[in-house]
Design an enzyme around this catalytic site. Structure first.
Site, PDB file in Angstrom:
ATOM      1  CG  ASP A   1      -4.792   5.548   0.681  1.00 41.76           C
ATOM      2  OD1 ASP A   1      -5.658   4.713   0.959  1.00 41.76           O
ATOM      3  OD2 ASP A   1      -4.762   6.686   1.211  1.00 41.76           O
TER       4      ASP A   1
ATOM      5  CG  ASP B   1      -2.271   0.461   0.994  1.00 40.88           C
ATOM      6  OD1 ASP B   1      -2.408   1.549   0.414  1.00 40.88           O
ATOM      7  OD2 ASP B   1      -3.224  -0.250   1.370  1.00 40.88           O
TER       8      ASP B   1
ATOM      9  CD  GLU C   1      -9.004   4.297  -1.817  1.00 42.62           C
ATOM     10  OE1 GLU C   1      -9.774   3.827  -0.975  1.00 42.62           O
ATOM     11  OE2 GLU C   1      -8.233   5.241  -1.547  1.00 42.62           O
TER      12      GLU C   1
ATOM     13  CG  HIS D   1      -9.112  -1.412   4.179  1.00 39.69           C
ATOM     14  ND1 HIS D   1      -8.914  -1.470   2.811  1.00 39.69           N
ATOM     15  CD2 HIS D   1      -8.658  -0.197   4.557  1.00 39.69           C
ATOM     16  CE1 HIS D   1      -8.373  -0.343   2.396  1.00 39.69           C
ATOM     17  NE2 HIS D   1      -8.202   0.444   3.440  1.00 39.69           N
ATOM     18  CG  ASP D   2     -11.604   1.839   3.174  1.00 39.27           C
ATOM     19  OD1 ASP D   2     -11.215   1.912   4.361  1.00 39.27           O
ATOM     20  OD2 ASP D   2     -10.896   2.160   2.210  1.00 39.27           O
TER      21      ASP D   2
HETATM   22  C1  GLC Z   1      -8.175   5.165   1.721  1.00 37.07           C
HETATM   23  C2  GLC Z   1      -8.065   3.949   2.596  1.00 37.07           C
HETATM   24  C3  GLC Z   1      -8.772   4.222   3.883  1.00 37.07           C
HETATM   25  C4  GLC Z   1      -8.109   5.395   4.560  1.00 37.07           C
HETATM   26  C5  GLC Z   1      -8.083   6.590   3.629  1.00 37.07           C
HETATM   27  C6  GLC Z   1      -7.157   7.648   4.149  1.00 37.07           C
HETATM   28  O1  GLC Z   1      -9.472   5.433   1.346  1.00 37.07           O
HETATM   29  O2  GLC Z   1      -8.565   2.838   1.939  1.00 37.07           O
HETATM   30  O3  GLC Z   1      -8.775   3.108   4.713  1.00 37.07           O
HETATM   31  O4  GLC Z   1      -8.803   5.712   5.714  1.00 37.07           O
HETATM   32  O5  GLC Z   1      -7.598   6.255   2.351  1.00 37.07           O
HETATM   33  O6  GLC Z   1      -5.830   7.233   4.024  1.00 37.07           O
END
Ligand code: GLC
Ligand code: MG
Length: 591
Positions: free
Chosen positions: A253, A143, A315, A376-377
């Site tokens: 991310d 990540d 993402e 995980h979100d």
């Molecule tokens: C992304 C991650 C999430 C995190 C956010 C801030 O969306 O998947 O878990 O809280 O970024 O880093």
């Protein structure tokens, strides 16, 4: 025969030779073309990158396996479970952050990008994890969190103190004069109405620098100033650091938050004053600014310094196809969140079909597709769609074109775990009150992996950071490995089947389902002689005697994978009469 008798002087003879010659040429052509065909196929296969033929398995390190009894998963724990991961038939693991962090956002607030947080182990642990993964032919994806750091990072510390080298590493603003009531912020107020994803203003007053800084997420996650070339260079060095350690790629991310409008005196229009509306409001000054594309291109350049098959998946939720294409054009694969964002419990087969269709529409052949169903979100599949849909969604995910990403525990059908407000750890939940937190907390999908039916499901000998789901005695790896029929079983069969090139190449072809289009989703994956039919009941009722024979062009098929239905594997069935209840599914080899 006299010596002066010339060979073949008659017309008949010449004709015979001509015909023979033509036939010979034809045979040579056929052989060459068939050969060429085969060669092309072989080349095509050889040319595929590893990430085009692999399933990616996401591990959330805190929750996978604890090795030292402190209740939090760690790198040694992950290493000890790689045998299991590889037995699933996946080709790569993506590790959520394990870097040094104060853990306000459980690792997504990075204090030092190139250090392992002691909670997860040390660099030697990481290196042995890498070695173990390599020996098991598993690729490792890390990540990468480039949008923000922790407010406890060295860069931020120096920036708030105005060190010339670092002072522009973040986004600082003097804000505006505050007419009244701003005593805590030196009589100043934020420069605009921009909001944080996690609620409230995206600006936080800093009493050391005497300015506001911008944070798209928590106020402990200040946004980096990506317009600063030194910041860009630092991040590229971070990539090189991990690439030198042998990683195979990155999941980047929060990319849509990378840039904000330079001019901070502008408000975003139409924001609703309650912070629960973040996702649905339009954030045109703080998300999806095109500046990110050049950065992606630079990162691709860094990856290419090492090899031409490194993976970069980005993402960004809810992006338009136009933006999606730009991500592709600049050397990354944008995560396709359609199955997470556009499906819900009331969605039937037609609705699933249209979401898949849209995902694949306008996708030029050079844009490699991908699908993801959980992370995980987001709530787990069992909770978003119902427990009866677990196998169906694994079957869907693993038979669609492109690269699939699975979230740990989905292969055994783990459920969300309930945590009271008091037990809640996720700041995204705790930013809200006891009535609202459940709409925002991500703890439920982060509960510890369920390995067996003994203490803490085999996750830890200590007290888990989030308690294990009470259902662990029934839902766990060991029990499912021993059972004849289990989610795990279905998952591994599908993963194995996926190695067949019919599931790697080409788009899928939807099959017309006359009479039951609301219930049955059906498509064919094919390559050469191999032809597989996928039939899934995404409807809300039983579908009886569905006749797919005309649309498929065959009456019979052999069951290859059976999800929940009464059909027996390896049996031959009639494609004229398929009967499936909601959540049941089949992969059938067309005969
Ligand atoms: C992304 C991650 C999430 C995190 C956010 C801030 O969306 O998947 O878990 O809280 O970024 O880093
Ligand atoms: Mg531990």
């Amino acid at each position: 025969m006299s010596s002066d008798k010339k060979f073949c002087q008659t017309n008949k003879c010449l004709m015979v030779i001509l015909v023979a010659l033509i036939a010979a040429i034809a045979i040579v052509c056929v052989v060459t073309f068939t050969d060429e065909d085969a060669r092309e196929k072989a080349n095509k296969k050889a040319a595929l990158k590893w990430w085009q033929t692999s399933i990616v398995y996401q591990i959330y390190p805190r929750s996978f396996q604890d090795s030292d009894g402190d209740g939090t998963g760690d790198l040694r724990g992950i290493r000890s479970r790689l045998g299991y991961v590889s037995s699933l038939g996946v080709g790569a693991v993506w590790l959520s952050p394990f870097y040094k962090s104060p853990m306000r956002d459980f690792g997504y607030d990075v204090q030092n990008y190139t250090e392992v947080d002691p909670l997860f182990g040390n660099m030697t642990d990481f290196e042995s994890l890498m070695q173990e993964a390599k020996s098991k032919k598993l690729r490792v994806i890390l990540d990468f969190v480039p949008n923000h750091t922790s407010n406890e990072s060295y860069w931020f510390y120096e920036s708030e103190r105005g060190n010339p080298k670092y002072k522009d590493y973040y986004i600082w603003s003097d804000g505006l004069t505050c007419p009244s009531g701003c005593t805590d912020t030196g009589g100043r107020q934020p420069p605009n109405n921009w909001l944080s994803v996690f609620g409230g203003s995206a600006w936080k007053w800093n009493g050391i620098r005497n300015k506001f800084y911008y944070h798209a997420f928590l106020d402990s996650q200040p946004d980096l100033n990506l317009r600063n070339e030194n910041v860009q260079k630092e991040l590229e060095e971070v990539l090189r650091f991990w690439l030198r350690k042998g990683v195979d790629g990155f999941r980047a991310d929060a990319l849509k938050f990378m840039f904000e409008a330079k001019n901070v005196s502008q408000d975003e229009v139409g924001l609703r004053d309650t912070f629960t509306w973040y996702e649905t409001d339009n954030h045109n000054l703080t998300t999806n600014l095109p500046d990110v594309y050049d950065i992606l291109k630079n990162w691709r350049g860094v990856l290419e310094e090492f090899a031409n098959d490194k993976f970069l998946i980005a993402e960004s939720y809810g992006i338009s196809n136009e933006v999606r294409n730009q991500y592709y054009d600049h050397g990354s694969i944008p995560f396709n969140f359609a199955l997470i964002q556009y499906l819900n419990k009331s969605c039937n087969a037609l609705c699933v079909k249209s979401v898949i269709k849209n995902s694949l529409a306008d996708l030029s052949p050079s844009y490699w597709p991908n699908f993801v169903i959980g992370n995980h979100d987001n709530s787990r599949v069992a909770n978003r769609f119902g427990v009866e849909m677990i196998d169906a969604f694994n079957m869907l995910l693993l038979t669609l074109p492109g690269t699939p990403t699975s979230y740990y525990g989905e292969e055994i059908g783990m459920r969300d775990t309930f945590y009271s407000y008091k037990e809640t750890k996720d700041p995204a939940g705790l930013n809200f009150n006891e009535t609202l937190y459940q709409d925002h907390t991500r703890d439920p999908e982060r509960s510890p992996m369920q390995w067996n039916d003994i203490l803490n499901a085999g996750f830890s000998n200590g007290t888990p950071w989030l308690h294990v789901n009470k259902n662990y005695k029934l839902i766990n790896v060991k029990t499912e490995q021993l059972a004849k029929q289990s989610h795990l079983n279905v998952y591994t069969q599908l993963a194995k089947l996926r190695q067949n090139s019919a599931f790697t190449y080409n788009d899928l072809t939807f099959v017309d389902v006359d009479g039951n289009p609301e219930q049955i989703l059906s498509y064919i994956r094919t390559q050469g002689a191999a032809k597989y039919l996928v039939v899934l009941n995404f409807g809300h009722s039983y579908a009886n005697d569905v006749d797919l024979s005309d649309s498929v062009g065959s009456d019979r098929g052999r069951i290859v994978v059976n999800a929940m239905s009464g059909y027996l594997p390896n049996t031959t069935i009639s494609l004229k009469q398929i009967t499936l209840s909601r959540g049941q599914g089949l992969v059938v080899q067309v005969l």
